[in-house]
Design a protein around this motif. Structure first.
Motif, PDB file in Angstrom:
ATOM      1  N   ASP A   1     -77.766  91.093 -51.398  1.00  0.00           N
ATOM      2  CA  ASP A   1     -78.971  91.850 -51.714  1.00  0.00           C
ATOM      3  C   ASP A   1     -79.068  92.008 -53.230  1.00  0.00           C
ATOM      4  O   ASP A   1     -78.042  92.024 -53.925  1.00  0.00           O
ATOM      5  CB  ASP A   1     -78.896  93.230 -51.034  1.00  0.00           C
ATOM      6  N   GLU A   2     -80.275  92.146 -53.735  1.00  0.00           N
ATOM      7  CA  GLU A   2     -80.478  92.247 -55.194  1.00  0.00           C
ATOM      8  C   GLU A   2     -79.773  93.451 -55.812  1.00  0.00           C
ATOM      9  O   GLU A   2     -79.528  93.480 -57.013  1.00  0.00           O
ATOM     10  CB  GLU A   2     -81.956  92.261 -55.535  1.00  0.00           C
ATOM     11  N   SER A   3     -79.428  94.443 -55.014  1.00  0.00           N
ATOM     12  CA  SER A   3     -78.733  95.623 -55.544  1.00  0.00           C
ATOM     13  C   SER A   3     -77.262  95.334 -55.864  1.00  0.00           C
ATOM     14  O   SER A   3     -76.623  96.096 -56.592  1.00  0.00           O
ATOM     15  CB  SER A   3     -78.821  96.781 -54.544  1.00  0.00           C
ATOM     16  N   TRP A   4     -76.730  94.239 -55.346  1.00  0.00           N
ATOM     17  CA  TRP A   4     -75.317  93.908 -55.533  1.00  0.00           C
ATOM     18  C   TRP A   4     -74.964  93.655 -56.998  1.00  0.00           C
ATOM     19  O   TRP A   4     -73.980  94.188 -57.518  1.00  0.00           O
ATOM     20  CB  TRP A   4     -74.954  92.693 -54.678  1.00  0.00           C
ATOM     21  N   GLY A   5     -75.717  92.827 -57.697  1.00  0.00           N
ATOM     22  CA  GLY A   5     -75.395  92.448 -59.074  1.00  0.00           C
ATOM     23  C   GLY A   5     -75.226  93.633 -60.010  1.00  0.00           C
ATOM     24  O   GLY A   5     -74.199  93.745 -60.692  1.00  0.00           O
ATOM     25  N   PRO A   6     -76.202  94.538 -60.060  1.00  0.00           N
ATOM     26  CA  PRO A   6     -76.046  95.695 -60.952  1.00  0.00           C
ATOM     27  C   PRO A   6     -74.867  96.603 -60.578  1.00  0.00           C
ATOM     28  O   PRO A   6     -74.193  97.139 -61.451  1.00  0.00           O
ATOM     29  CB  PRO A   6     -77.377  96.443 -60.801  1.00  0.00           C
ATOM     30  N   VAL A   7     -74.609  96.746 -59.285  1.00  0.00           N
ATOM     31  CA  VAL A   7     -73.485  97.576 -58.850  1.00  0.00           C
ATOM     32  C   VAL A   7     -72.159  96.922 -59.234  1.00  0.00           C
ATOM     33  O   VAL A   7     -71.260  97.580 -59.773  1.00  0.00           O
ATOM     34  CB  VAL A   7     -73.558  97.861 -57.329  1.00  0.00           C
ATOM     35  N   LEU A   8     -72.035  95.637 -58.977  1.00  0.00           N
ATOM     36  CA  LEU A   8     -70.824  94.918 -59.359  1.00  0.00           C
ATOM     37  C   LEU A   8     -70.600  95.008 -60.867  1.00  0.00           C
ATOM     38  O   LEU A   8     -69.487  95.281 -61.329  1.00  0.00           O
ATOM     39  CB  LEU A   8     -70.911  93.451 -58.921  1.00  0.00           C
ATOM     40  N   THR A   9     -71.654  94.813 -61.618  1.00  0.00           N
ATOM     41  CA  THR A   9     -71.565  94.898 -63.079  1.00  0.00           C
ATOM     42  C   THR A   9     -71.064  96.265 -63.513  1.00  0.00           C
ATOM     43  O   THR A   9     -70.128  96.376 -64.310  1.00  0.00           O
ATOM     44  CB  THR A   9     -72.927  94.582 -63.721  1.00  0.00           C
ATOM     45  N   LYS A  10     -71.664  97.317 -62.990  1.00  0.00           N
ATOM     46  CA  LYS A  10     -71.263  98.676 -63.372  1.00  0.00           C
ATOM     47  C   LYS A  10     -69.808  98.951 -63.006  1.00  0.00           C
ATOM     48  O   LYS A  10     -69.057  99.515 -63.813  1.00  0.00           O
ATOM     49  CB  LYS A  10     -72.172  99.712 -62.721  1.00  0.00           C
ATOM     50  N   LEU A  11     -69.393  98.546 -61.816  1.00  0.00           N
ATOM     51  CA  LEU A  11     -68.017  98.776 -61.387  1.00  0.00           C
ATOM     52  C   LEU A  11     -67.023  98.077 -62.317  1.00  0.00           C
ATOM     53  O   LEU A  11     -66.030  98.677 -62.746  1.00  0.00           O
ATOM     54  CB  LEU A  11     -67.815  98.288 -59.952  1.00  0.00           C
ATOM     55  N   VAL A  12     -67.290  96.824 -62.636  1.00  0.00           N
ATOM     56  CA  VAL A  12     -66.368  96.066 -63.492  1.00  0.00           C
ATOM     57  C   VAL A  12     -66.375  96.616 -64.917  1.00  0.00           C
ATOM     58  O   VAL A  12     -65.312  96.798 -65.528  1.00  0.00           O
ATOM     59  CB  VAL A  12     -66.696  94.556 -63.465  1.00  0.00           C
ATOM     60  N   VAL A  13     -67.545  96.906 -65.451  1.00  0.00           N
ATOM     61  CA  VAL A  13     -67.630  97.448 -66.811  1.00  0.00           C
ATOM     62  C   VAL A  13     -66.890  98.777 -66.907  1.00  0.00           C
ATOM     63  O   VAL A  13     -66.110  98.995 -67.840  1.00  0.00           O
ATOM     64  CB  VAL A  13     -69.105  97.599 -67.254  1.00  0.00           C
ATOM     65  N   ASP A  14     -67.120  99.667 -65.952  1.00  0.00           N
ATOM     66  CA  ASP A  14     -66.436 100.969 -65.985  1.00  0.00           C
ATOM     67  C   ASP A  14     -64.918 100.796 -65.971  1.00  0.00           C
ATOM     68  O   ASP A  14     -64.203 101.479 -66.700  1.00  0.00           O
ATOM     69  CB  ASP A  14     -66.868 101.849 -64.815  1.00  0.00           C
ATOM     70  N   PHE A  15     -64.427  99.859 -65.150  1.00  0.00           N
ATOM     71  CA  PHE A  15     -62.988  99.634 -65.097  1.00  0.00           C
ATOM     72  C   PHE A  15     -62.463  99.060 -66.403  1.00  0.00           C
ATOM     73  O   PHE A  15     -61.515  99.591 -66.990  1.00  0.00           O
ATOM     74  CB  PHE A  15     -62.638  98.690 -63.930  1.00  0.00           C
ATOM     75  N   VAL A  16     -63.078  97.996 -66.865  1.00  0.00           N
ATOM     76  CA  VAL A  16     -62.552  97.287 -68.043  1.00  0.00           C
ATOM     77  C   VAL A  16     -62.710  98.111 -69.318  1.00  0.00           C
ATOM     78  O   VAL A  16     -61.794  98.175 -70.145  1.00  0.00           O
ATOM     79  CB  VAL A  16     -63.229  95.904 -68.191  1.00  0.00           C
ATOM     80  N   VAL A  17     -63.846  98.762 -69.485  1.00  0.00           N
ATOM     81  CA  VAL A  17     -64.113  99.478 -70.743  1.00  0.00           C
ATOM     82  C   VAL A  17     -63.533 100.890 -70.747  1.00  0.00           C
ATOM     83  O   VAL A  17     -62.979 101.324 -71.762  1.00  0.00           O
ATOM     84  CB  VAL A  17     -65.632  99.519 -71.031  1.00  0.00           C
ATOM     85  N   TRP A  18     -63.643 101.607 -69.626  1.00  0.00           N
ATOM     86  CA  TRP A  18     -63.304 103.028 -69.648  1.00  0.00           C
ATOM     87  C   TRP A  18     -62.020 103.405 -68.930  1.00  0.00           C
ATOM     88  O   TRP A  18     -61.433 104.439 -69.236  1.00  0.00           O
ATOM     89  CB  TRP A  18     -64.470 103.846 -69.098  1.00  0.00           C
TER      90      TRP A  18
END
Length: 137
Positions: free
Chosen positions: A55-72
């Motif tokens: 679903d189109e909602s997957w990409g933004p959620v995946l992005t946010k999850l990975v960014v939060d982990f890697v950056v914060w």
């Protein structure tokens, strides 16, 4: 080691070959409410992303999850070190730089105070590949 409920989510999505909007909500609502906690979780979700439609909602959620982990969640906060950048660039580049992989890399670049050159190299290779694909079309 993956949590059992995350492994079940991944197995179910792989079996259906699709991640539904309800699956995305379940992932963020109960399975990863506190976010990603390990590199293995990142690697598993990125592997799933390469395998299935979503679903189109997957990409933004995946992005946010990975960014939060890697950056914060990785030390030092706000910095993507050489080790993390090389690891992530390698994982993102499997099967070539996908749209979600590129979005993750750009989002990290936008959010982090410092990003090691390994991730910047991935972005440049992805941009070059996109240009080559346009020329070949």
């Amino acid at each position: 080691m993956l949590k059992d409920n995350l492994r079940e989510f991944i197995d179910s999505a792989a079996e259906r070959n699709f991640i539904s909007v309800d699956g995305v909500k379940m992932l963020t609502g109960e399975l990863l409410e506190a976010g990603i906690t390990s590199r293995l979780e990142v690697e598993s979700l990125l592997a799933l992303d390469r395998m299935v439609e979503a679903d189109e909602s997957w990409g933004p959620v995946l992005t946010k999850l990975v960014v939060d982990f890697v950056v914060w969640k990785r030390a030092p906060s706000g910095v993507v070190s050489g080790d993390d950048a090389l690891w992530l660039a390698t994982v993102l580049e499997v099967s070539g730089p996908s749209r979600n992989a590129m979005n993750i890399a750009y989002a990290i670049l936008d959010e982090a105070g410092y990003v090691d050159v390994a991730l910047l190299d991935f972005i440049m290779r992805g941009r070059q590949q996109a240009r080559l694909n346009l020329m070949a079309a």
